[in-house]
Design a protein around this motif. Structure first.
Motif, mmCIF file in Angstrom:
data_model
loop_
_atom_site.group_PDB
_atom_site.id
_atom_site.type_symbol
_atom_site.label_atom_id
_atom_site.label_comp_id
_atom_site.label_asym_id
_atom_site.label_seq_id
_atom_site.Cartn_x
_atom_site.Cartn_y
_atom_site.Cartn_z
ATOM 1 N N TYR A 212 0.836 -1.188 0.000
ATOM 2 C CA TYR A 212 0.000 0.000 0.000
ATOM 3 C C TYR A 212 0.882 1.253 0.000
ATOM 4 O O TYR A 212 2.049 1.207 0.376
ATOM 5 C CB TYR A 212 -0.912 0.029 1.231
ATOM 6 N N ILE A 213 0.289 2.370 -0.404
ATOM 7 C CA ILE A 213 1.034 3.629 -0.369
ATOM 8 C C ILE A 213 1.390 3.994 1.071
ATOM 9 O O ILE A 213 0.704 3.593 2.024
ATOM 10 C CB ILE A 213 0.235 4.779 -1.017
ATOM 11 N N GLY A 214 2.458 4.754 1.223
ATOM 12 C CA GLY A 214 2.880 5.212 2.534
ATOM 13 C C GLY A 214 2.557 6.684 2.718
ATOM 14 O O GLY A 214 3.168 7.544 2.077
ATOM 15 N N SER A 215 1.604 6.981 3.583
ATOM 16 C CA SER A 215 1.190 8.371 3.786
ATOM 17 C C SER A 215 2.155 9.135 4.680
ATOM 18 O O SER A 215 1.935 10.315 4.967
ATOM 19 C CB SER A 215 -0.217 8.413 4.390
ATOM 20 N N GLN A 216 3.226 8.475 5.136
ATOM 21 C CA GLN A 216 4.195 9.157 6.008
ATOM 22 C C GLN A 216 4.955 10.257 5.275
ATOM 23 O O GLN A 216 5.443 11.194 5.893
ATOM 24 C CB GLN A 216 5.201 8.143 6.569
ATOM 25 N N VAL A 217 5.070 10.139 3.950
ATOM 26 C CA VAL A 217 5.756 11.139 3.127
ATOM 27 C C VAL A 217 4.904 11.383 1.888
ATOM 28 O O VAL A 217 4.666 10.461 1.110
ATOM 29 C CB VAL A 217 7.158 10.662 2.696
ATOM 30 N N ILE A 218 4.431 12.613 1.713
ATOM 31 C CA ILE A 218 3.628 12.951 0.536
ATOM 32 C C ILE A 218 4.185 14.242 -0.060
ATOM 33 O O ILE A 218 4.398 15.229 0.648
ATOM 34 C CB ILE A 218 2.142 13.168 0.886
ATOM 35 N N VAL A 219 4.427 14.229 -1.356
ATOM 36 C CA VAL A 219 4.879 15.415 -2.092
ATOM 37 C C VAL A 219 3.789 15.717 -3.120
ATOM 38 O O VAL A 219 3.541 14.903 -4.008
ATOM 39 C CB VAL A 219 6.226 15.165 -2.791
ATOM 40 N N ALA A 220 3.119 16.878 -2.999
ATOM 41 C CA ALA A 220 1.938 17.085 -3.837
ATOM 42 C C ALA A 220 1.714 18.546 -4.200
ATOM 43 O O ALA A 220 1.951 19.454 -3.395
ATOM 44 C CB ALA A 220 0.686 16.545 -3.142
ATOM 45 N N HIS A 221 1.245 18.740 -5.430
ATOM 46 C CA HIS A 221 0.722 20.033 -5.858
ATOM 47 C C HIS A 221 -0.652 20.226 -5.208
ATOM 48 O O HIS A 221 -1.387 19.250 -5.015
ATOM 49 C CB HIS A 221 0.584 20.038 -7.391
ATOM 50 N N PRO A 222 -1.030 21.464 -4.836
ATOM 51 C CA PRO A 222 -2.319 21.653 -4.165
ATOM 52 C C PRO A 222 -3.524 21.222 -4.997
ATOM 53 O O PRO A 222 -4.594 20.945 -4.438
ATOM 54 C CB PRO A 222 -2.350 23.162 -3.858
ATOM 55 N N LYS A 223 -3.366 21.152 -6.311
ATOM 56 C CA LYS A 223 -4.473 20.731 -7.174
ATOM 57 C C LYS A 223 -4.358 19.263 -7.601
ATOM 58 O O LYS A 223 -5.097 18.822 -8.496
ATOM 59 C CB LYS A 223 -4.536 21.622 -8.417
ATOM 60 N N ALA A 224 -3.466 18.510 -6.972
ATOM 61 C CA ALA A 224 -3.304 17.101 -7.325
ATOM 62 C C ALA A 224 -4.635 16.373 -7.195
ATOM 63 O O ALA A 224 -5.324 16.469 -6.175
ATOM 64 C CB ALA A 224 -2.252 16.461 -6.431
ATOM 65 N N ARG A 225 -4.985 15.633 -8.208
ATOM 66 C CA ARG A 225 -6.301 14.996 -8.261
ATOM 67 C C ARG A 225 -6.507 13.960 -7.165
ATOM 68 O O ARG A 225 -7.614 13.792 -6.655
ATOM 69 C CB ARG A 225 -6.501 14.363 -9.639
ATOM 70 N N LEU A 226 -5.447 13.253 -6.783
ATOM 71 C CA LEU A 226 -5.610 12.224 -5.765
ATOM 72 C C LEU A 226 -5.983 12.809 -4.411
ATOM 73 O O LEU A 226 -6.669 12.151 -3.617
ATOM 74 C CB LEU A 226 -4.321 11.391 -5.637
ATOM 75 N N LEU A 227 -5.564 14.032 -4.116
ATOM 76 C CA LEU A 227 -5.904 14.629 -2.822
ATOM 77 C C LEU A 227 -7.411 14.686 -2.631
ATOM 78 O O LEU A 227 -7.938 14.311 -1.572
ATOM 79 C CB LEU A 227 -5.301 16.032 -2.715
ATOM 80 N N ARG A 228 -8.118 15.149 -3.645
ATOM 81 C CA ARG A 228 -9.588 15.225 -3.554
ATOM 82 C C ARG A 228 -10.200 13.837 -3.469
ATOM 83 O O ARG A 228 -11.064 13.578 -2.618
ATOM 84 C CB ARG A 228 -10.141 15.977 -4.765
ATOM 85 N N LEU A 229 -9.741 12.932 -4.317
ATOM 86 C CA LEU A 229 -10.297 11.576 -4.323
ATOM 87 C C LEU A 229 -10.016 10.854 -3.006
ATOM 88 O O LEU A 229 -10.857 10.110 -2.493
ATOM 89 C CB LEU A 229 -9.714 10.786 -5.494
ATOM 90 N N TRP A 230 -8.841 11.087 -2.466
ATOM 91 C CA TRP A 230 -8.450 10.446 -1.207
ATOM 92 C C TRP A 230 -9.337 10.944 -0.067
ATOM 93 O O TRP A 230 -9.840 10.143 0.750
ATOM 94 C CB TRP A 230 -6.991 10.754 -0.949
ATOM 95 N N LEU A 231 -9.530 12.255 0.005
ATOM 96 C CA LEU A 231 -10.407 12.787 1.046
ATOM 97 C C LEU A 231 -11.833 12.278 0.890
ATOM 98 O O LEU A 231 -12.489 11.907 1.877
ATOM 99 C CB LEU A 231 -10.386 14.320 1.013
ATOM 100 N N GLU A 232 -12.325 12.242 -0.333
ATOM 101 C CA GLU A 232 -13.683 11.763 -0.561
ATOM 102 C C GLU A 232 -13.839 10.294 -0.195
ATOM 103 O O GLU A 232 -14.928 9.855 0.194
ATOM 104 C CB GLU A 232 -14.082 11.986 -2.018
ATOM 105 N N SER A 233 -12.746 9.534 -0.265
ATOM 106 C CA SER A 233 -12.823 8.114 0.078
ATOM 107 C C SER A 233 -13.094 7.894 1.561
ATOM 108 O O SER A 233 -13.485 6.789 1.976
ATOM 109 C CB SER A 233 -11.526 7.399 -0.330
ATOM 110 N N TYR A 234 -12.910 8.949 2.389
ATOM 111 C CA TYR A 234 -13.219 8.841 3.813
ATOM 112 C C TYR A 234 -14.718 8.761 4.079
ATOM 113 O O TYR A 234 -15.124 8.588 5.239
ATOM 114 C CB TYR A 234 -12.607 10.016 4.578
ATOM 115 N N ARG A 235 -15.533 8.860 3.051
ATOM 116 C CA ARG A 235 -16.965 8.580 3.238
ATOM 117 C C ARG A 235 -17.147 7.142 3.706
ATOM 118 O O ARG A 235 -18.113 6.817 4.391
ATOM 119 C CB ARG A 235 -17.715 8.817 1.924
ATOM 120 N N VAL A 236 -16.199 6.289 3.314
ATOM 121 C CA VAL A 236 -16.178 4.904 3.800
ATOM 122 C C VAL A 236 -15.044 4.824 4.824
ATOM 123 O O VAL A 236 -13.921 4.422 4.510
ATOM 124 C CB VAL A 236 -15.941 3.902 2.651
#
Length: 356
Positions: A212-236
């Protein structure tokens, strides 16, 4: 990193001038690893706060990346429920300051009155002050390298109560990356090389083979698409499963289907279990330096789990601080000495009564 041989496609226009001079205009466009042409990249569009991430990164190639950094050089730590630093977090913040050399290092905290105290906090601020350019003319003010940002600890996600401070920090990290962009690090994630090459991508993350991915280190642009999808996945949200929403779900439900959303780093972010290598004593520490030879950019220290993950000769209850690491015959001790006492600005050697 950067441009590869296969990522440049020359388009040549030949124009014959009246003077019989031949003028050749060559323009370059990026193509992806499969040979498909990608739209030209304009640096300014990545700085637009109103940009839509789905549009901004449509057709973007996270395999080759942009020819210039698009992620801001900002480092973020999130600490809830405390107002001082332990030694491990202090060490990781010092590494971020001295190795990454960010424009700013942000500490996001719910500490009372928005203040941190203690020996390690003061040492961190002192080090940061030494890294600010000297104001010779008196006409330019340089912002402090370290800034504390007060924020409330999230208690719910999509109406569901978060079960721990660790899950709250996971949610906060995604939220602040959407706001600022940059690099988020766990309190025990140690930078060993600058993340500069990975700032050319939409998002870079440690993703070991068959893991699985390691969330301990994340390098991201503020508009990175996975950020939104990842947050939305917390619905589950699975409050009883430690790493379900932070690693398992986004890997299985999002990235397995859309791996091109990120630049995958299988090994060199060090998010897999390296406790045995880090904490086992060795007479050959100085000679081997495996973490340098392997080229790790960072390593998750697993500091809260070292007692049962590593077979160490060191007393598991022994205090770890800037004095104990001077005689620590492990690779962790080697890294700590290098960061604190070899990289400028260095710390003074500790006195016996130093405490955090």
């Amino acid at each position: 990193m950067g441009w590869k041989t296969y990522s440049l496609f020359p388009f040549i226009i030949v124009i014959f001038m009246p003077s019989s001079l031949l003028m050749v205009f060559i323009s370059m466009v990026q193509v992806n690893k499969n040979g498909g042409v990608i739209k030209p990249i304009n640096a300014k569009i990545f700085q637009d706060p109103l940009a839509d991430g789905d549009i901004l990164f449509d057709g973007f190639d996270n395999y080759t990346g942009a020819p210039f950094p698009i992620i801001p050089n900002l480092v973020h730590f999130v600490l809830f429920g405390r107002n001082s630093l332990d030694f491990t977090t202090f060490l990781c913040m010092m590494a971020a300051l001295k190795i990454q050399r960010p424009h700013r290092l942000f500490l996001h905290t719910d500490a009372e009155n928005g203040t941190f105290t203690g020996h390690y906090w003061e040492q961190l601020l002192m080090t940061a002050t030494k890294m600010v350019p000297i104001n010779i003319t008196g006409n330019k003010m340089y912002p402090p390298k370290v800034k504390l940002i007060s924020r409330s600890r999230p208690t719910h996600v999509y109406g569901q109560r978060l079960s721990s401070v660790w899950h709250a920090a996971d949610v906060a990290r995604l939220d602040l990356l959407k706001k600022y962009g940059g690099m988020t690090l766990d309190g025990d994630a140690l930078i060993l090389r600058p993340f500069t090459p990975f700032r050319h991508f939409e998002m870079a993350i440690g993703w070991p083979e068959n893991g699985y991915i390691g969330s301990q280190v994340i390098v991201a642009h503020p508009k990175a698409r996975l950020l939104r999808l990842w947050l939305e996945s917390y619905r589950v949200y699975r409050p009883r499963l430690w790493y379900y929403n932070a690693g398992q779900l986004p890997t299985q439900q999002i990235l397995f289907h859309h791996p091109s959303l990120v630049h995958r780093v299988p090994v060199l972010f060090g998010v897999h279990n390296l406790a045995e290598q880090l904490y086992s004593s060795s007479k050959d520490v100085a000679e081997k330096s495996w973490w340098r030879k392997e080229g790790f950019y960072s390593i998750h220290l697993l500091s809260r789990h070292r007692n049962y993950l590593a077979h160490s000769n060191i007393n598991s209850g022994a205090l770890i601080d800037e004095q104990s690491v001077l005689k620590d015959n492990t690779y962790f001790g080697q890294m700590a000495r290098w960061i604190l006492y070899d990289i400028e600005p260095t710390l003074p050697l500790p006195s016996r009564d130093s405490n955090g």
